[in-house]
Design an enzyme around this catalytic site. Structure first.
Site, PDB file in Angstrom:
ATOM      1  N   THR A 402       1.154  -1.023  -0.071  1.00 56.18           N
ATOM      2  CA  THR A 402      -0.303   0.137  -0.213  1.00 56.18           C
ATOM      3  C   THR A 402       0.933   1.516   0.197  1.00 56.18           C
ATOM      4  O   THR A 402       1.960   1.514   0.831  1.00 56.18           O
ATOM      5  CB  THR A 402      -1.078   0.329   1.529  1.00 56.18           C
ATOM      6  OG1 THR A 402      -1.578   1.247   1.149  1.00 56.18           O
ATOM      7  CG2 THR A 402      -0.568  -0.273   2.732  1.00 56.18           C
ATOM      8  N   HIS A 454       1.802 -12.422  13.595  1.00 55.30           N
ATOM      9  CA  HIS A 454       2.544 -13.231  14.040  1.00 55.30           C
ATOM     10  C   HIS A 454       2.669 -14.717  14.361  1.00 55.30           C
ATOM     11  O   HIS A 454       3.577 -15.540  14.651  1.00 55.30           O
ATOM     12  CB  HIS A 454       2.682 -11.982  15.786  1.00 55.30           C
ATOM     13  CG  HIS A 454       4.428 -11.974  16.126  1.00 55.30           C
ATOM     14  ND1 HIS A 454       5.073 -12.536  15.893  1.00 55.30           N
ATOM     15  CD2 HIS A 454       4.558 -11.250  17.021  1.00 55.30           C
ATOM     16  CE1 HIS A 454       6.279 -12.067  16.304  1.00 55.30           C
ATOM     17  NE2 HIS A 454       6.137 -11.802  17.691  1.00 55.30           N
TER      18      HIS A 454
END
Length: 483
Positions: A402, A454
């Protein structure tokens, strides 16, 4: 003489979507339609899609008005089919056969991609008398207008000229692409009142903007590039979105229905934020050499005609970093409690459009050369700007970029697209003081922010991946040596 009422149901145009909003009807009751002719444009949660009718006949009833959200499987249009469907006497035949009360609705039967033909049916809603003028709007109850002359010759094989010219011969419906029609609708501009400047008399986006400017100028309530608004407007009506056309004079609040792209984006972001444990890391780097390479590639005859910009080299750097750290390219299968390693890269590029943020992706980006990647990115951006991105182009992404730097933003903490492992935010590239070869000099500097899941990527792997992206951009010769 026989006639059959055939019904066309809202199909699943996006592999699992449950609803769509009817943006525009291209036909009215009494119009003759042919198999494959586009009869309406709908907006799903992912894109605007034109729907072709799967049979020949005369439009009998439009079940829903423009702006209505319809579930997949619901009947949206009924058509009189059969040998005498277009005969003037058919109105009387159908009227005599009409029941006094609406038949019980059939069980919902979603139609898969491909617009399967629904079986003939005689169930109808109660017939209501309506004046002839009612045929100019999408009725909710059945109408039996006089059948007009047959449609004009088909120009592209599916009853459409490609610009929304689906009406009858002599109707002189303005020619414009569906995204331009949507823009005009959002801004309250009548396409018929616009003098087209496009090839073949097609109304362009610029024509709509000019008309909006002319309409707003007498009120002296908005800048020339946007419709009247109570607050400072963006650079253009397209960037302002539908809300710009909803602000009433003196209004203290405006309520905007959340649907379509914005609705699904909000749901996806909430789901992602509260499902995947996000971690974001940052790195600031000198990209002066990369910016020089961008200019050199622009001047290279072998790259003539291609769109060369920093995003191209950033995308290539991400692909190289993935090759060096393949475990980042994965997804989490909650049901199976498995990590799925992807041996391909579908590289997503976040794009801001009038309908909201969408993230189409370049399929198999890992296998493309620099010139092929440039071509794919150009097509992706052009399609998104035209509002023609298909649902399939936004499915199956693995990692996303982005570019918040285009808005002058230094960096951010992006939220993952559901099902992806990482997203890279690219900040603005600015001249800044930087220590280079022992001296403080003005250098082109930017900041990258990498958010990752994560569960899939631990701190070491995420740090190595981000460091590799930065290393390629600081020393772009690694585009060759690390490939």
């Amino acid at each position: 003489m026989f006639v059959t009422i055939s019904e066309f149901k809202m199909p699943d145009v996006g592999e699992g979507l449950t609803e769509a909003e009817i943006l525009k009807w291209f036909v009215q009751p009494g119009d003759t339609v042919t198999d494959g002719q586009v009869v309406c444009e709908v907006e799903t949660a992912k894109a605007a899609v034109e729907l072709p009718i799967p049979f020949d006949g005369v439009v009998h009833e439009l079940r829903f008005a423009e702006g209505t959200t319809v579930d997949v499987g619901q009947v949206i249009i009924s058509v009189r089919t059969g040998a005498d469907a277009d005969a003037p006497a058919v109105a009387a035949v159908v009227a005599e056969a009409a029941p006094e009360a609406e038949a019980a609705p059939a069980a919902r039967q979603p139609v898969l991609v491909g617009y399967g033909v629904s079986t003939a049916s005689t169930k109808r809603r109660p017939r209501k008398a309506a004046p002839a003028a009612a045929t100019t709007a999408a009725p909710v109850a059945p109408a039996l207008p006089v059948v007009p002359a047959p449609t004009a010759p088909v120009l592209n094989g599916n009853g459409s000229n490609g610009y929304g010219g689906h009406g009858q011969a002599g109707a002189e419906r303005p020619l414009a692409k569906p995204p331009v029609r949507k823009l005009a609708k959002d801004l309250g501009i009548d396409l018929a009142a616009i003098v087209p400047t496009g090839d073949g008399g097609v109304v362009t986006r610029e024509d709509v903007h000019a008309a909006a400017t002319a309409a707003a100028a007498p009120q002296q309530a908005a800048p020339v590039s946007a419709p009247a608004a109570a607050a400072p407007a963006p650079a253009s009506p397209a960037e302002a979105g539908p809300a710009a056309a909803l602000v009433a004079p003196g209004a203290r609040e405006t309520r905007i229905p959340v649907k379509g792209v914005r609705k699904i984006t909000a749901q996806a972001m909430v789901s992602s934020a509260f499902t995947a444990p996000h971690v974001t890391e940052f790195i600031t780097l000198d990209v002066t050499r990369t910016m020089k390479l961008v200019q050199e590639l622009k001047d290279d005859p072998d790259m003539a005609g291609l769109r060369i910009n920093p995003l191209l080299l950033i995308a290539k750097a991400v692909l190289i970093a993935i090759r060096r750290n393949p475990d980042v390219n994965a997804s989490w299968d909650e049901a199976a409690q498995e990590i799925v390693l992807k041996h391909y890269v579908n590289l997503g590029i976040a794009a801001a459009t009038p309908r909201g943020l969408i993230v189409p992706n370049v399929k198999d980006a890992h296998a493309k050369t620099l010139s092929e990647l440039s071509q794919s990115l150009s097509e992706l951006v052009a399609t998104a700007r035209e509002g023609k991105t298909s649902p399939s182009d936004m499915q199956g992404g693995t990692i996303t970029i982005t570019n918040v730097g285009v808005f002058g933003v230094d960096t951010g903490t992006p939220i993952l697209n559901p099902g992806e492992s990482a997203i890279l935010a690219v900040g603005a590239i600015k001249l800044q003081p930087w220590v280079h070869k022992g001296k403080v000099k003005a250098r082109q500097v930017t900041t990258l922010a990498l958010s990752f899941d994560h569960r899939l990527i631990d701190g070491e792997l995420g740090s190595r991946f981000l460091a590799d992206i930065a290393a390629v951009l600081e020393h772009p010769k690694r585009l060759v040596t690390w490939s």
